[in-house]
Design an enzyme around this catalytic site. Sequence first.
Site, PDB file in Angstrom:
ATOM      1  N   ARG A   1      -4.083  -5.525 -11.653  1.00 31.66           N
ATOM      2  CA  ARG A   1      -5.057  -6.598 -10.880  1.00 31.66           C
ATOM      3  C   ARG A   1      -6.568  -6.106 -10.608  1.00 31.66           C
ATOM      4  NH1 ARG A   1      -2.649  -7.159  -5.429  1.00 31.66           N
ATOM      5  NH2 ARG A   1      -3.712  -5.619  -4.801  1.00 31.66           N
TER       6      ARG A   1
ATOM      7  N   ASP B   1      -1.134  -1.948  -4.137  1.00 26.60           N
ATOM      8  CA  ASP B   1      -2.880  -1.945  -3.660  1.00 26.60           C
ATOM      9  C   ASP B   1      -3.464  -0.767  -4.170  1.00 26.60           C
ATOM     10  OD1 ASP B   1      -2.409  -4.528  -2.667  1.00 26.60           O
ATOM     11  OD2 ASP B   1      -2.743  -3.949  -0.830  1.00 26.60           O
ATOM     12  N   MET B   2      -4.781  -0.683  -4.245  1.00 27.16           N
ATOM     13  CA  MET B   2      -5.306   0.643  -4.370  1.00 27.16           C
ATOM     14  C   MET B   2      -6.056   0.820  -3.413  1.00 27.16           C
ATOM     15  SD  MET B   2      -5.764   3.174  -6.467  1.00 27.16           S
ATOM     16  CE  MET B   2      -5.523   2.729  -8.125  1.00 27.16           C
TER      17      MET B   2
ATOM     18  N   LYS C   1     -13.003  -5.874  -7.006  1.00 29.35           N
ATOM     19  CA  LYS C   1     -14.270  -5.109  -6.946  1.00 29.35           C
ATOM     20  C   LYS C   1     -14.342  -3.653  -6.210  1.00 29.35           C
ATOM     21  CE  LYS C   1     -17.497  -8.938  -7.528  1.00 29.35           C
ATOM     22  NZ  LYS C   1     -18.309  -9.917  -7.102  1.00 29.35           N
ATOM     23  N   GLY C   2     -13.278  -3.811  -5.313  1.00 28.97           N
ATOM     24  CA  GLY C   2     -13.258  -2.627  -4.276  1.00 28.97           C
ATOM     25  C   GLY C   2     -13.681  -2.847  -3.025  1.00 28.97           C
TER      26      GLY C   2
ATOM     27  N   GLN D   1     -10.206  -0.721  -9.048  1.00 28.40           N
ATOM     28  CA  GLN D   1     -11.281  -1.219  -8.661  1.00 28.40           C
ATOM     29  C   GLN D   1     -12.309  -0.969  -9.324  1.00 28.40           C
ATOM     30  OE1 GLN D   1     -10.455   1.714  -5.738  1.00 28.40           O
ATOM     31  NE2 GLN D   1      -9.999   0.479  -4.110  1.00 28.40           N
TER      32      GLN D   1
ATOM     33  N   THR E   1     -10.653 -11.984  -7.286  1.00 28.52           N
ATOM     34  CA  THR E   1     -11.835 -12.124  -7.148  1.00 28.52           C
ATOM     35  C   THR E   1     -12.235 -13.626  -6.497  1.00 28.52           C
ATOM     36  OG1 THR E   1     -14.223 -11.987  -7.791  1.00 28.52           O
ATOM     37  CG2 THR E   1     -12.536 -12.648  -9.304  1.00 28.52           C
TER      38      THR E   1
ATOM     39  N   LYS F   1     -24.429  -4.023  -5.953  1.00 23.08           N
ATOM     40  CA  LYS F   1     -23.409  -5.313  -6.209  1.00 23.08           C
ATOM     41  C   LYS F   1     -23.718  -5.648  -7.598  1.00 23.08           C
ATOM     42  CE  LYS F   1     -22.817 -10.064  -4.907  1.00 23.08           C
ATOM     43  NZ  LYS F   1     -21.491  -9.970  -5.651  1.00 23.08           N
TER      44      LYS F   1
ATOM     45  N   LYS G   1       0.940  -1.222  -0.049  1.00 22.59           N
ATOM     46  CA  LYS G   1      -0.063  -0.027   0.015  1.00 22.59           C
ATOM     47  C   LYS G   1       0.884   1.327  -0.140  1.00 22.59           C
ATOM     48  CE  LYS G   1      -4.084  -1.496   2.106  1.00 22.59           C
ATOM     49  NZ  LYS G   1      -4.155  -2.723   1.498  1.00 22.59           N
TER      50      LYS G   1
ATOM     51  N   ARG H   1     -12.402  -5.087   6.953  1.00 22.67           N
ATOM     52  CA  ARG H   1     -12.887  -5.152   5.551  1.00 22.67           C
ATOM     53  C   ARG H   1     -13.324  -6.344   5.133  1.00 22.67           C
ATOM     54  NH1 ARG H   1      -8.716  -0.950   5.258  1.00 22.67           N
ATOM     55  NH2 ARG H   1      -7.092  -2.350   4.271  1.00 22.67           N
TER      56      ARG H   1
HETATM   57  C1  LIG Z   1      -5.895 -10.829  -4.411  1.00 19.94           C
HETATM   58  C2  LIG Z   1      -6.844  -9.593  -3.910  1.00 19.94           C
HETATM   59  C3  LIG Z   1      -6.264  -8.502  -3.987  1.00 19.94           C
HETATM   60  C4  LIG Z   1      -6.995  -7.448  -3.341  1.00 19.94           C
HETATM   61  N1  LIG Z   1      -6.659  -6.154  -3.529  1.00 19.94           N
HETATM   62  C5  LIG Z   1      -7.430  -5.001  -3.144  1.00 19.94           C
HETATM   63  C6  LIG Z   1      -6.965  -3.691  -3.240  1.00 19.94           C
HETATM   64  O1  LIG Z   1      -5.724  -3.373  -3.462  1.00 19.94           O
HETATM   65  N2  LIG Z   1      -7.907  -2.635  -3.064  1.00 19.94           N
HETATM   66  C7  LIG Z   1      -9.207  -2.889  -2.798  1.00 19.94           C
HETATM   67  O2  LIG Z   1     -10.028  -2.074  -2.638  1.00 19.94           O
HETATM   68  N3  LIG Z   1      -9.770  -4.205  -2.679  1.00 19.94           N
HETATM   69  C8  LIG Z   1      -8.656  -5.299  -2.883  1.00 19.94           C
HETATM   70  N4  LIG Z   1      -9.146  -6.619  -2.956  1.00 19.94           N
HETATM   71  C9  LIG Z   1     -10.631  -6.877  -2.145  1.00 19.94           C
HETATM   72  C10 LIG Z   1     -11.584  -6.773  -3.301  1.00 19.94           C
HETATM   73  O3  LIG Z   1     -11.904  -5.439  -3.630  1.00 19.94           O
HETATM   74  C11 LIG Z   1     -13.032  -7.257  -2.614  1.00 19.94           C
HETATM   75  O4  LIG Z   1     -13.311  -6.358  -1.471  1.00 19.94           O
HETATM   76  C12 LIG Z   1     -12.975  -8.821  -2.302  1.00 19.94           C
HETATM   77  O5  LIG Z   1     -12.299  -9.613  -3.067  1.00 19.94           O
HETATM   78  C13 LIG Z   1     -14.412  -9.394  -2.318  1.00 19.94           C
HETATM   79  O6  LIG Z   1     -15.089  -9.297  -3.533  1.00 19.94           O
HETATM   80  P1  LIG Z   1     -14.897 -10.745  -4.694  1.00 19.94           P
HETATM   81  O7  LIG Z   1     -14.614 -10.323  -5.814  1.00 19.94           O
HETATM   82  O8  LIG Z   1     -14.601 -11.764  -3.974  1.00 19.94           O
HETATM   83  O9  LIG Z   1     -16.633 -10.637  -4.800  1.00 19.94           O
HETATM   84  P2  LIG Z   1     -17.690 -11.017  -3.866  1.00 19.94           P
HETATM   85  O10 LIG Z   1     -19.012 -10.885  -4.585  1.00 19.94           O
HETATM   86  O11 LIG Z   1     -17.817  -9.963  -2.609  1.00 19.94           O
HETATM   87  O12 LIG Z   1     -17.877 -12.354  -3.354  1.00 19.94           O
HETATM   88  C14 LIG Z   1     -18.000 -13.447  -4.144  1.00 19.94           C
HETATM   89  C15 LIG Z   1     -17.986 -14.658  -3.135  1.00 19.94           C
HETATM   90  O13 LIG Z   1     -16.460 -14.979  -2.407  1.00 19.94           O
HETATM   91  C16 LIG Z   1     -16.631 -15.205  -1.040  1.00 19.94           C
HETATM   92  N5  LIG Z   1     -16.346 -14.305  -0.332  1.00 19.94           N
HETATM   93  C17 LIG Z   1     -15.667 -12.981  -0.819  1.00 19.94           C
HETATM   94  N6  LIG Z   1     -15.258 -12.390   0.152  1.00 19.94           N
HETATM   95  C18 LIG Z   1     -15.258 -13.017   1.333  1.00 19.94           C
HETATM   96  C19 LIG Z   1     -14.763 -12.990   2.584  1.00 19.94           C
HETATM   97  N7  LIG Z   1     -14.068 -11.819   3.050  1.00 19.94           N
HETATM   98  N8  LIG Z   1     -14.810 -14.013   3.410  1.00 19.94           N
HETATM   99  C20 LIG Z   1     -15.528 -15.170   3.068  1.00 19.94           C
HETATM  100  N9  LIG Z   1     -15.813 -15.196   1.739  1.00 19.94           N
HETATM  101  C21 LIG Z   1     -15.908 -14.343   0.868  1.00 19.94           C
HETATM  102  C22 LIG Z   1     -18.252 -15.401  -0.790  1.00 19.94           C
HETATM  103  O14 LIG Z   1     -18.739 -16.676  -1.038  1.00 19.94           O
HETATM  104  C23 LIG Z   1     -18.915 -14.585  -1.898  1.00 19.94           C
HETATM  105  O15 LIG Z   1     -20.128 -14.762  -2.133  1.00 19.94           O
HETATM  106  C24 LIG Z   1      -8.338  -7.484  -3.044  1.00 19.94           C
HETATM  107  C25 LIG Z   1      -9.119  -8.764  -3.344  1.00 19.94           C
HETATM  108  C26 LIG Z   1      -8.145 -10.117  -3.655  1.00 19.94           C
HETATM  109  C27 LIG Z   1      -8.599 -11.276  -4.026  1.00 19.94           C
END
Ligand SMILES: Cc1cc2nc3c(=O)[nH]c(=O)nc-3n(C[C@H](O)[C@H](O)[C@H](O)COP(=O)(O)OP(=O)(O)OC[C@H]3O[C@@H](n4cnc5c(N)ncnc54)[C@H](O)[C@@H]3O)c2cc1C
Length: 307
Positions: A182, A132-133, A185-186, A161, A228, A199, A98, A290
């Site tokens: 990378r 990271d963002m 979603k954010g 994001q 994701t 969503k 970060k 988060r």
């Molecule tokens: C490698 C990586 C790097 C990231 N870097 C950043 C960044 O730099 N900046 C930023 O803003 N965000 C970052 N994120 C977080 C991202 O923005 C999302 O908040 C996070 O990935 C959840 O979104 P999703 O795409 O998994 O989809 P979602 O729709 O949120 O989740 C899909 C499914 O995945 C599972 N899931 C998701 N999250 C969780 C959890 N916390 N606990 C248990 N199960 C879960 C659930 O089953 C859910 O139904 C990062 C995520 C990853 C994987």
Amino acid sequence: MSLARRLLLRASRSVWLARELRRRAFLRRAVRRFMPGEDLAAALDAAAGFARDGIGAVLTELGEQVTHAVEAAAVRDRYRDALDRIGQRALPGHISVKLTHLGLDVDRDACLAHLLALAERAAGAGSFVWIDMEESRYVDVTLELFRRARAARDNVGVCLQAYLRRTLEDLVSLLPLAPAIRLVKGAYNEPPAVAFARKREVDGCYVMLADRLLQEAARGRARPAFGTHDLRLIAGIRERAAALRSSGDGYEVHMLYGIRAAEQRALARDGVRVRVLISYGTHWFPWYMRRLAERPANVWFVVRNLL
Ligand SMILES: Cc1cc2nc3c(=O)[nH]c(=O)nc-3n(C[C@H](O)[C@H](O)[C@H](O)COP(=O)(O)OP(=O)(O)OC[C@H]3O[C@@H](n4cnc5c(N)ncnc54)[C@H](O)[C@@H]3O)c2cc1C
């Protein structure tokens, strides 16, 4: 955005809550689901375990918004140490930083110098530095520093994001750099003026951006990593990549340690290049909030540990 999500994201910014809750045993136990341990050694051992399953790692030391130059330099030094140890153990490990942890709020040029020092050390270790963002107020400066770092080195990538309304424009503006991006979603609490709140809208935007990234990757103009756990999205990405005939090497899928572990291994067995982001360090409170906000049902896991 649900009320639970909003409250958890607000809690993530509370210094008081962080101080009060960080030492509580039940919370420390619950956090272990998302990180193998607080020290670098635990993260490296976990990365070695993933490597045996054909899965790469991205290591990140938890922390953000440092307020002193000395602290930022110490963060740089600890990441250098991490890179040296990745190199010594020949691990397929990247790091993710970060910029506010590297002192962005203190001195922008010094932050860039730290970033470049890490990219140089990463090159020696056969590694890579992801940026990271963070919150939307940091996007312009993060992209500016990414551009400057990318002009000097090619082993630097940045996170974008999908929930931000501006992201397609940012992506297009970065394409001349053939960037490693990378896409996530954010994870922050953003006002509707800058970020999609629903969503469905965020997912739709993710699909559109992923499609654009895959098209650019097929032309050698981008190196996408899809961060994701959304299996429906990942299935769509794989189908689209196959249709574009971009090879498995054309993109990576990144997930967090402790989430969808079985699917991570299944994807790797299927030939998808998978990396797991492994966090370590003692400043886990905002980051953990988060993670709870992403899936408020996780709060029950905390309650179970409390009971
Ligand atoms: C490698 C990586 C790097 C990231 N870097 C950043 C960044 O730099 N900046 C930023 O803003 N965000 C970052 N994120 C977080 C991202 O923005 C999302 O908040 C996070 O990935 C959840 O979104 P999703 O795409 O998994 O989809 P979602 O729709 O949120 O989740 C899909 C499914 O995945 C599972 N899931 C998701 N999250 C969780 C959890 N916390 N606990 C248990 N199960 C879960 C659930 O089953 C859910 O139904 C990062 C995520 C990853 C994987």
